[in-house]
Each structure stands twice: as C-alpha cells, then as structure tokens.
Design a protein around this motif. Structure first.
Motif, PDB file in Angstrom:
ATOM      1  N   SER A  46      23.795 -26.100  23.821  1.00 48.03           N
ATOM      2  CA  SER A  46      25.328 -25.146  22.794  1.00 48.03           C
ATOM      3  C   SER A  46      25.696 -26.565  21.887  1.00 48.03           C
ATOM      4  O   SER A  46      26.070 -26.383  20.055  1.00 48.03           O
ATOM      5  N   ALA A  47      25.553 -27.579  22.476  1.00 46.62           N
ATOM      6  CA  ALA A  47      26.188 -29.192  21.332  1.00 46.62           C
ATOM      7  C   ALA A  47      24.567 -28.936  20.283  1.00 46.62           C
ATOM      8  O   ALA A  47      24.676 -29.351  19.359  1.00 46.62           O
ATOM      9  N   LEU A 259      37.421 -14.451  19.881  1.00 50.52           N
ATOM     10  CA  LEU A 259      36.847 -13.022  18.850  1.00 50.52           C
ATOM     11  C   LEU A 259      36.203 -14.165  18.446  1.00 50.52           C
ATOM     12  O   LEU A 259      35.052 -13.384  18.057  1.00 50.52           O
ATOM     13  N   TYR A 260      36.910 -14.407  17.339  1.00 50.49           N
ATOM     14  CA  TYR A 260      35.689 -15.082  15.776  1.00 50.49           C
ATOM     15  C   TYR A 260      34.796 -15.748  17.069  1.00 50.49           C
ATOM     16  O   TYR A 260      33.951 -15.125  15.940  1.00 50.49           O
ATOM     17  N   VAL A 261      34.666 -16.337  18.258  1.00 52.74           N
ATOM     18  CA  VAL A 261      33.587 -17.052  18.679  1.00 52.74           C
ATOM     19  C   VAL A 261      32.624 -15.764  18.936  1.00 52.74           C
ATOM     20  O   VAL A 261      31.487 -15.870  18.089  1.00 52.74           O
ATOM     21  N   TYR A 262      33.247 -14.891  19.551  1.00 56.38           N
ATOM     22  CA  TYR A 262      31.669 -13.417  19.202  1.00 56.38           C
ATOM     23  C   TYR A 262      31.467 -12.593  18.460  1.00 56.38           C
ATOM     24  O   TYR A 262      30.498 -12.894  18.252  1.00 56.38           O
ATOM     25  N   ARG A 263      32.654 -12.808  17.338  1.00 60.50           N
ATOM     26  CA  ARG A 263      32.314 -12.315  16.491  1.00 60.50           C
ATOM     27  C   ARG A 263      31.091 -13.038  15.938  1.00 60.50           C
ATOM     28  O   ARG A 263      30.047 -12.088  14.880  1.00 60.50           O
ATOM     29  N   ALA A 275      28.784 -21.520  17.734  1.00 59.55           N
ATOM     30  CA  ALA A 275      28.148 -23.165  18.794  1.00 59.55           C
ATOM     31  C   ALA A 275      29.122 -24.332  18.252  1.00 59.55           C
ATOM     32  O   ALA A 275      30.098 -24.760  19.444  1.00 59.55           O
ATOM     33  N   ALA A 276      29.610 -24.247  16.426  1.00 55.08           N
ATOM     34  CA  ALA A 276      30.401 -24.819  16.184  1.00 55.08           C
ATOM     35  C   ALA A 276      32.001 -24.741  16.468  1.00 55.08           C
ATOM     36  O   ALA A 276      33.177 -25.634  16.721  1.00 55.08           O
ATOM     37  N   LEU A 277      32.114 -23.271  16.417  1.00 52.38           N
ATOM     38  CA  LEU A 277      33.542 -22.569  17.010  1.00 52.38           C
ATOM     39  C   LEU A 277      33.877 -23.331  18.208  1.00 52.38           C
ATOM     40  O   LEU A 277      34.667 -23.073  18.819  1.00 52.38           O
ATOM     41  N   SER A 278      32.902 -23.314  19.237  1.00 54.69           N
ATOM     42  CA  SER A 278      33.118 -22.793  20.575  1.00 54.69           C
ATOM     43  C   SER A 278      32.798 -24.981  20.899  1.00 54.69           C
ATOM     44  O   SER A 278      34.686 -24.921  21.904  1.00 54.69           O
ATOM     45  N   ILE A 284      40.659 -28.459  20.926  1.00 55.95           N
ATOM     46  CA  ILE A 284      41.354 -27.997  21.133  1.00 55.95           C
ATOM     47  C   ILE A 284      42.244 -27.712  22.771  1.00 55.95           C
ATOM     48  O   ILE A 284      43.535 -28.319  22.569  1.00 55.95           O
ATOM     49  N   ILE A 285      41.745 -27.301  23.104  1.00 56.89           N
ATOM     50  CA  ILE A 285      42.109 -27.476  24.611  1.00 56.89           C
ATOM     51  C   ILE A 285      42.252 -28.621  25.125  1.00 56.89           C
ATOM     52  O   ILE A 285      43.576 -29.045  25.898  1.00 56.89           O
TER      53      ILE A 285
END
Length: 305
Positions: A46-47, A259-263, A275-278, A284-285
C-alpha cells in the motif's frame, strides 16, 4: 576470574535451551508467516501503491507524492476527517460512560445477575450487517421504535438518518449497542479491586459517591484507558455500518475516512489515492493514540506492589 567469566558468557547453550529455542520458532512461525503474507506484505504494498496512479484497469504509473498533494487540497477529505473525529469522540465518550454504568450495575451481588450479563453481552456477537439493518428500522422516521416512543411523550422525532444534524448522533447512539465486550472488561476490572479498600472507606464514613470517585475510578483507570484507546482506534476506522446505513449521506454528513477510502478504491477505482488516504488515516490514528498516552500520565493510576 575475568577469563572464566568471559568463557562462561560465550558458552554455547545446552540441549534443553536449543530445544526450547526450536519450539519457540516452531510455534511463532505461523504468526510470522501470516503477518508477512496478510499484514506486512499488504502494508508495504500500500505504501508503494500510494505513490502511483493505478485504476486497476491499467498498469500503475509512478507519480511520486501527487496523491498526498491531492489529499491536502481535497475539501472532501477534510469533511470526512471532521466527521470521523466527531463520531470517534462522541461514540467513545458515550460508550465509556454508558458501559461503565452498566458494568457497575451488573457487578451488584443480585440473584439472577448472570442472566442480565448474558443479555447485555448478546448484541456484541451479532454481525455488523444485521446490526445495521436492525438500527435502520429502529431509527426510521415514520415507523421506527425511537420516534414512536418519542411520539408517546409528545415529542416529534427527527429524521435520524436523513438529517444532516442528527445522522452522526444516530450512529453514535447505535455504536453503544454492541458494547458487550467493553462491559466484560469493566466487570473484570471491578472484580479485581480489593474489597478491603471499600471496607476501610465505609469505616471512615465515605458514602457511595465518594467510594466510586476516590476508589473505583482511580483503581479502574487503567481499564478505562485501555477501552478509550481501543475505542478510538476502532471508531476512527469505522465504515461498514455507515456504508450499509447511510452510504455517507445525507450530503456527506456521515462520510467517514474509512468510507472515503472505500469509495476511492472500489467505486472510483483510484487505488493510488485510496492508499494515500489509508496512510493518512494511519498517521491520524498514531497521532491520536500518542496524545492519549501523553494525557494518561495525568489521570491513569497504576497499582504499585
């Protein structure tokens, strides 16, 4: 003497130590292999994907940090971020208070208390989709149970999932439904508090509230901290129930980062941006968790032997 000590340190492990070492690597290998194949590998992939433009239908092309620049300039990302932080803070806050109150009640030495503990735990074993469908009906503005009860009291219930103002509060209310695991953890913590502390406080004339505030809460603070941290992590990643119940609406009022990542990934097929959103969500976490650990020094009290 120093030469003998050095020789002893360099002495090879015996047969028992080598056998224990082999057993250790044997038993840990399934986890290591599973993590590399299903955890570490996808994380590394993903990176790399976050640095590409990939639509699944064509070969990925390297774009560097363009996806992260797009993220910073994306107004929908900030909408989703605000909704996510709002949902996480509200759901964790309500969850901590309500589950602790229920755990205190379920810790009372009453006849048949095990039945009530089972009843409150059962919702946590219901699948997420079933829970979502159940709450869609409970929150229905026309024939939902909550608005029906409000109507009996002469209150006009809102359109919970169709209102921009009430959609997130409705999801927060629903999030408490499956808190059986948290209640069990609180019960374990409550039953681990020494009875002698309460007896000493009662001898000194402390009432119920003083015993709760000065004994139960401080002794239970590590458990509360654990539930707060894990609750925030789960809430920041939430998306399945929102996808089923509102699909992010109305007008993106319930659009969470998950949900935005899923979209982006499975509706727009923009895998690089997803992947960047993830990775942004991961950062953030981590940041929220580090802040919680920093603040924990002020209110979490650990028992010293």
């Amino acid at each position: 003497m120093s030469a003998l000590a050095g020789a002893a340190r360099r002495r090879r492990p015996g047969p028992l130590a080598r056998r224990e070492a082999r057993s250790f690597y044997l038993f840990v290998s399934p986890w290591v292999v599973g993590f590399v194949l299903f955890g570490g590998g996808p994380i590394a992939a993903s990176a790399v994907i976050s640095l590409t433009d990939w639509s699944l239908l064509s070969s990925p092309s390297f774009v560097g940090l363009d996806n992260y620049v797009k993220l910073v300039e994306d107004p929908v990302f900030y909408t989703a971020l605000g909704n996510t932080l709002y949902f996480a803070a509200a759901s964790v806050g309500l969850g901590v208070v309500s589950t602790l109150a229920l755990a205190l009640l379920l810790n009372l030495p009453l006849r048949g208390i095990a039945v009530f503990r089972t009843i409150f735990y059962l919702p946590s074993v219901v699948s997420g989709i079933a829970t979502a469908l159940l709450w869609v009906n409970i929150l229905h503005p026309d024939f939902g149970m909550i608005n029906y009860l409000l109507g009996l009291a002469g209150v006009q219930g809102p359109g919970w999932l169709t209102s921009e103002e009430w959609a997130i509060p409705a999801l927060v209310l629903m999030s408490v439904w499956g808190a059986g695991n948290t209640i069990v953890i609180y019960l374990a913590g409550l039953q681990g508090i020494p009875r002698s502390l309460y007896e000493a406080a009662m001898i000194d004339g402390a009432g119920w509230w003083r015993r709760l505030w000065h004994i139960t809460v401080p002794m239970l603070s590590p458990v509360v901290f654990f539930n707060v941290v894990t609750g925030f992590i789960a809430s920041l990643q939430a998306y399945v129930l929102v996808l089923v119940m509102t699909e992010g609406g109305p007008a993106n009022a319930t659009l969470l980062l998950g949900l935005y990542v899923y979209r982006q990934a499975f509706e727009y097929f923009d895998m690089g941006y997803a992947a960047a959103l993830s990775w942004a969500l991961f950062a953030i976490i981590i940041a929220v968790t580090l802040v919680q650990f920093r603040l924990a020094r002020r209110w979490v009290h650990y028992e010293v032997a």
